[in-house]
Design a protein around this motif. Structure first.
Motif, PDB file in Angstrom:
ATOM      1  N   TYR A  35       2.254  -7.667  -1.863  1.00  0.00           N
ATOM      2  CA  TYR A  35       1.360  -7.334  -0.752  1.00  0.00           C
ATOM      3  C   TYR A  35       2.168  -6.937   0.483  1.00  0.00           C
ATOM      4  CZ  TYR A  35      -2.525  -7.700   2.559  1.00  0.00           C
ATOM      5  OH  TYR A  35      -3.473  -7.434   3.514  1.00  0.00           O
ATOM      6  N   GLY A  36       3.269  -7.696   0.731  1.00  0.00           N
ATOM      7  CA  GLY A  36       4.101  -7.378   1.889  1.00  0.00           C
ATOM      8  C   GLY A  36       4.774  -6.024   1.762  1.00  0.00           C
ATOM      9  N   MET A  37       5.278  -5.722   0.573  1.00  0.00           N
ATOM     10  CA  MET A  37       5.907  -4.423   0.358  1.00  0.00           C
ATOM     11  C   MET A  37       4.889  -3.289   0.456  1.00  0.00           C
ATOM     12  SD  MET A  37       9.129  -4.918  -0.082  1.00  0.00           S
ATOM     13  CE  MET A  37       9.714  -3.443  -0.871  1.00  0.00           C
ATOM     14  N   TRP A  38       3.665  -3.579   0.011  1.00  0.00           N
ATOM     15  CA  TRP A  38       2.602  -2.577   0.079  1.00  0.00           C
ATOM     16  C   TRP A  38       2.235  -2.272   1.532  1.00  0.00           C
ATOM     17  CZ3 TRP A  38      -3.109  -4.203  -0.364  1.00  0.00           C
ATOM     18  CH2 TRP A  38      -3.945  -3.099  -0.151  1.00  0.00           C
TER      19      TRP A  38
ATOM     20  N   GLY B  76       6.163  -2.306   3.761  1.00  0.00           N
ATOM     21  CA  GLY B  76       7.124  -1.307   3.316  1.00  0.00           C
ATOM     22  C   GLY B  76       6.505   0.047   3.075  1.00  0.00           C
ATOM     23  N   ASP B  77       5.552   0.083   2.140  1.00  0.00           N
ATOM     24  CA  ASP B  77       4.957   1.368   1.773  1.00  0.00           C
ATOM     25  C   ASP B  77       4.039   1.890   2.868  1.00  0.00           C
ATOM     26  OD1 ASP B  77       4.521   3.476  -0.166  1.00  0.00           O
ATOM     27  OD2 ASP B  77       2.514   2.659  -0.398  1.00  0.00           O
ATOM     28  N   GLY B  78       3.145   1.012   3.360  1.00  0.00           N
ATOM     29  CA  GLY B  78       2.153   1.463   4.336  1.00  0.00           C
ATOM     30  C   GLY B  78       2.738   1.735   5.713  1.00  0.00           C
ATOM     31  N   ALA B  79       3.442   0.709   6.259  1.00  0.00           N
ATOM     32  CA  ALA B  79       3.921   0.838   7.639  1.00  0.00           C
ATOM     33  C   ALA B  79       5.178   1.702   7.741  1.00  0.00           C
ATOM     34  CB  ALA B  79       4.191  -0.555   8.216  1.00  0.00           C
TER      35      ALA B  79
ATOM     36  N   CYS C  43       6.120   6.355   8.783  1.00  0.00           N
ATOM     37  CA  CYS C  43       7.118   7.288   9.317  1.00  0.00           C
ATOM     38  C   CYS C  43       7.166   8.599   8.532  1.00  0.00           C
ATOM     39  CB  CYS C  43       8.502   6.639   9.295  1.00  0.00           C
ATOM     40  SG  CYS C  43       8.637   5.170  10.336  1.00  0.00           S
ATOM     41  N   GLY C  44       6.536   8.605   7.373  1.00  0.00           N
ATOM     42  CA  GLY C  44       6.568   9.789   6.538  1.00  0.00           C
ATOM     43  C   GLY C  44       5.301  10.599   6.624  1.00  0.00           C
ATOM     44  N   PRO C  45       4.605  10.769   5.541  1.00  0.00           N
ATOM     45  CA  PRO C  45       3.426  11.661   5.530  1.00  0.00           C
ATOM     46  C   PRO C  45       2.364  11.277   6.544  1.00  0.00           C
ATOM     47  CG  PRO C  45       4.093  11.091   3.304  1.00  0.00           C
ATOM     48  CD  PRO C  45       4.905  10.238   4.210  1.00  0.00           C
TER      49      PRO C  45
END
Length: 642
Positions: free
Chosen positions: A581-584, A587-590, A595-597
């Motif tokens: 959940y934290g990585m989602w 990491g992935d979301g924030a 910073c990306g798309p």
């Protein structure tokens, strides 16, 4: 003949799977039963040719992998160990296929079920005929895939889906160790074919592996990693949690997985790799301790379970422990002998339980049964035979193999062997107790089901009871017939080169010369367990409830399976979900999306929004903007020219 015995079930699986709608339920049942039935007959012919006539051979099929120095042939290895496994796998699978015709007749997905059964059988046959570790791993993973499909066959049930995923994930833990073990063997021997590995094993006994600044015995590391794979597939203590949940699949699946195929794959693999394990006493000691602990651990849980299939499932886990501690004391022959006899009586018990469930309108809780032996006397008699074999009562099959294992543990003459002996005797007592607890709660006493269910209790059709009779014959005679060849005087000639023993590992020979009290104690324990079950559940049925209340903590500890699931949930599953959940989110979301798309898109929208503020529609705003532009150009010109 040799290729057909392996590929006939695959052919049946393909026909039923891809053309099941065209040929219908009956056509799918016929084609899969015929395929496995022919394989069963061929396995008898192969047994005669390989074992009786002594013609061991390897049948090359094609080149599997050719990459650099790695050359892997897809070949079928036929020796005594393979021939025994072919008999077990094909005949039990054939009985399960035939039984399924009656048990699954009401199911809307019969072709899919029959296809999965035959696919499972093919994968197991690929495993036991493997001539190298890569091919063995192919069959190993094929069995895991097919078990996932079968356990989750009723995918509309969330519990079945969860059980299938659990079995798949837990087995991946063991399979990761198995894969590392294969890599280690290749690094150590430079080969993954059995014969070159076995021939070079004595020269590698002293080899070391330098890791983390220390030297470790390389052969021991490889054997322990291989055994980790066996622990997962054969549900040994620590990686056993998938096995009871696998009961969510249809009962024929339980019989196939728990009796002769998937769970015995680990035992077969360790026996096949005996030339490596024999040179690592540490690995053998670990196998002994884990096996003995599993035998006792699973037996304690089986004593308090109320689901008829779960009791038998924990019995399987316990019996696999016997097989492993036999291997651990270098009594490989006794371990495979118990694998052989266990296949018949455990398949008999599972399919007998399916007959009970069929008669009781899909009821599995023994607390809602009772008083039905007069309604289904044939099923009762056959399950009684299976229970006698499981408890190790002479002259039934389990007596010959299980008692040999226990005596071999004592005959090893080591403290670890004596530990295994004590655990084996204690587990024998508990095995007999929970077996008769199951019989009494299921068939005797007053009926505890409602009147509607009792009114429809009936004996299963012949297509279900005939396979039970065949398996019952094995449960009665397999031990007596096989004793002299598997573990008796004809043992050396029977096994040939299929199993390797060092000269100073004499446990299997010493088993025939232990003191009388050592030999009799397992049978005494079994009879005592039966007597205690009669006392508590037949003559004084109120006592178990009193004991459960008096020792509530212990009762709940056993009922909840030593809280292994809760422990793993807290130690592994919840942290994994928290981390995921934290990585989602973080990491992935924030970070990545932020910073990306998503970040680029948000910045573009923000700039566009700000630019849109300039588009007010007032003429003087545009004139002012033009003046600012002109002033900017003039300023740039003056600076540039100046």
């Amino acid at each position: 003949m040799y290729a057909a015995v392996v590929f006939l079930p695959l052919l049946g699986s393909i026909i039923a799977g891809f053309f099941g709608r065209k040929i219908g339920d009956l056509g799918s049942q016929i084609v899969t039963c015929v395929g496995v039935g022919l394989s069963a007959l061929l396995s008898v012919l192969i047994f005669i040719e390989v074992v009786v006539n002594g013609h061991t051979l390897t049948v090359p099929l094609l080149t599997f992998i050719q990459s650099g120095d790695i050359h892997v042939e897809w070949a079928l290895r036929f020796d005594t160990l393979t021939a025994v496994m072919l008999i077990v796998v094909n005949w039990v699978s054939f009985m399960v296929h035939v039984y399924s015709i009656g048990y699954m007749h009401h199911d809307p997905s019969v072709p899919r079920f029959q296809s999965y059964l035959s696919l499972f059988t093919f994968a197991m046959l690929m495993l036991v005929t493997a001539d190298n570790l890569v091919q063995l791993f192919f069959g190993w993973e094929g069995v895991g895939l097919a078990s996932y499909l079968l356990i989750g066959f009723w995918y509309e049930k969330p519990s079945a889906c969860a059980a299938a995923i659990k079995a798949f994930v837990v087995n991946r833990v063991g399979d990761f160790g198995f894969a590392l073990g294969i890599f280690g063997v290749y690094m150590l021997f430079g080969n993954i074919n059995f014969d070159p590995i076995f021939a070079a094993a004595p020269t590698k006994a002293a080899a070391v592996l330098h890791v983390f600044g220390r030297d470790f015995p390389a052969l021991t590391i490889c054997c322990l990693l291989l055994f980790l794979g066996a622990m997962g597939k054969s549900a040994q203590l620590g990686l056993h949690t998938w096995l009871p949940d696998a009961m969510e699949g249809p009962t024929p699946v339980s019989a196939l997985i728990h009796a002769a195929t998937m769970v015995t794959a680990g035992v077969f693999m360790v026996a096949r790799m005996s030339p490596l394990f024999e040179y690592s006493q540490t690995a053998l000691n670990v196998v002994t301790i884990v096996g003995a602990a599993t035998a006792m651990f699973a037996a304690t849980i089986g004593c308090v379970q109320n689901d008829i299939k779960r009791v038998i499932a924990y019995s399987t886990c316990s019996q696999l422990g016997y097989m492993f501690f036999a291997i651990g004391v270098s009594a490989y022959q006794a371990g495979i002998f118990h694998l052989f006899t266990h296949a018949f009586f455990k398949a008999l018990l599972f399919l007998g339980a399916g007959s009970v469930i069929h008669a009781m309108s899909d009821e599995q809780d023994m607390r809602r049964m009772g008083g039905i032996w007069k309604h289904i006397p044939l099923t009762y008699a056959l399950m009684f035979i299976g229970s006698l074999a499981l408890a190790g009562i002479p002259p039934f099959a389990g007596y010959w193999s299980k008692d040999t294992i226990i005596e071999a543990a004592w005959g090893a003459g080591t403290p670890i062997g004596q530990f295994a002996y004590v655990m084996g005797v204690a587990a024998a007592f508990l095995t007999a107790f929970y077996s008769w607890r199951l019989l009494i709660m299921t068939f005797h006493g007053k009926p505890r089901a409602d009147e509607h269910v009792m009114a429809h209790v009936h004996e299963s059709p012949a297509v279900m009871t005939i396979p039970l009779m065949v398996l019952a014959a094995g449960a009665i005679f397999a031990g007596y017939i096989g004793f002299e060849y598997f573990v008796g005087e004809g043992m050396t000639q029977f096994w040939g080169k299929a199993i390797f023993l060092l000269g100073d590992h004499e446990a299997i020979h010493n088993a025939h010369h232990v003191p009388s009290i050592i030999s009799l104690l397992p049978s005494v324990a079994a009879v005592s367990g039966i007597a205690l079950a009669y006392l508590l559940y037949m003559f004084a049925p109120g006592i178990p409830g009193v004991l459960a209340r008096q020792f509530r903590g212990l009762y709940l500890f056993l009922l909840n399976k030593w809280y292994f699931d809760e422990l793993y949930d807290r130690v592994f599953i919840k942290p994994a979900f928290w981390l995921g959940y934290g990585m989602w989110k973080g990491g992935d979301g924030a970070l990545i999306d932020g910073c990306g798309p998503d970040g680029v898109a948000a910045a573009t929208r923000d700039v566009a929004r700000r630019m849109s503020l300039l588009q007010t529609g007032y003429l003087y705003h545009y004139a002012f903007a033009m003046l600012i532009g002109v002033a900017g150009f003039v300023t740039w010109y003056i600076v540039k020219v100046g």
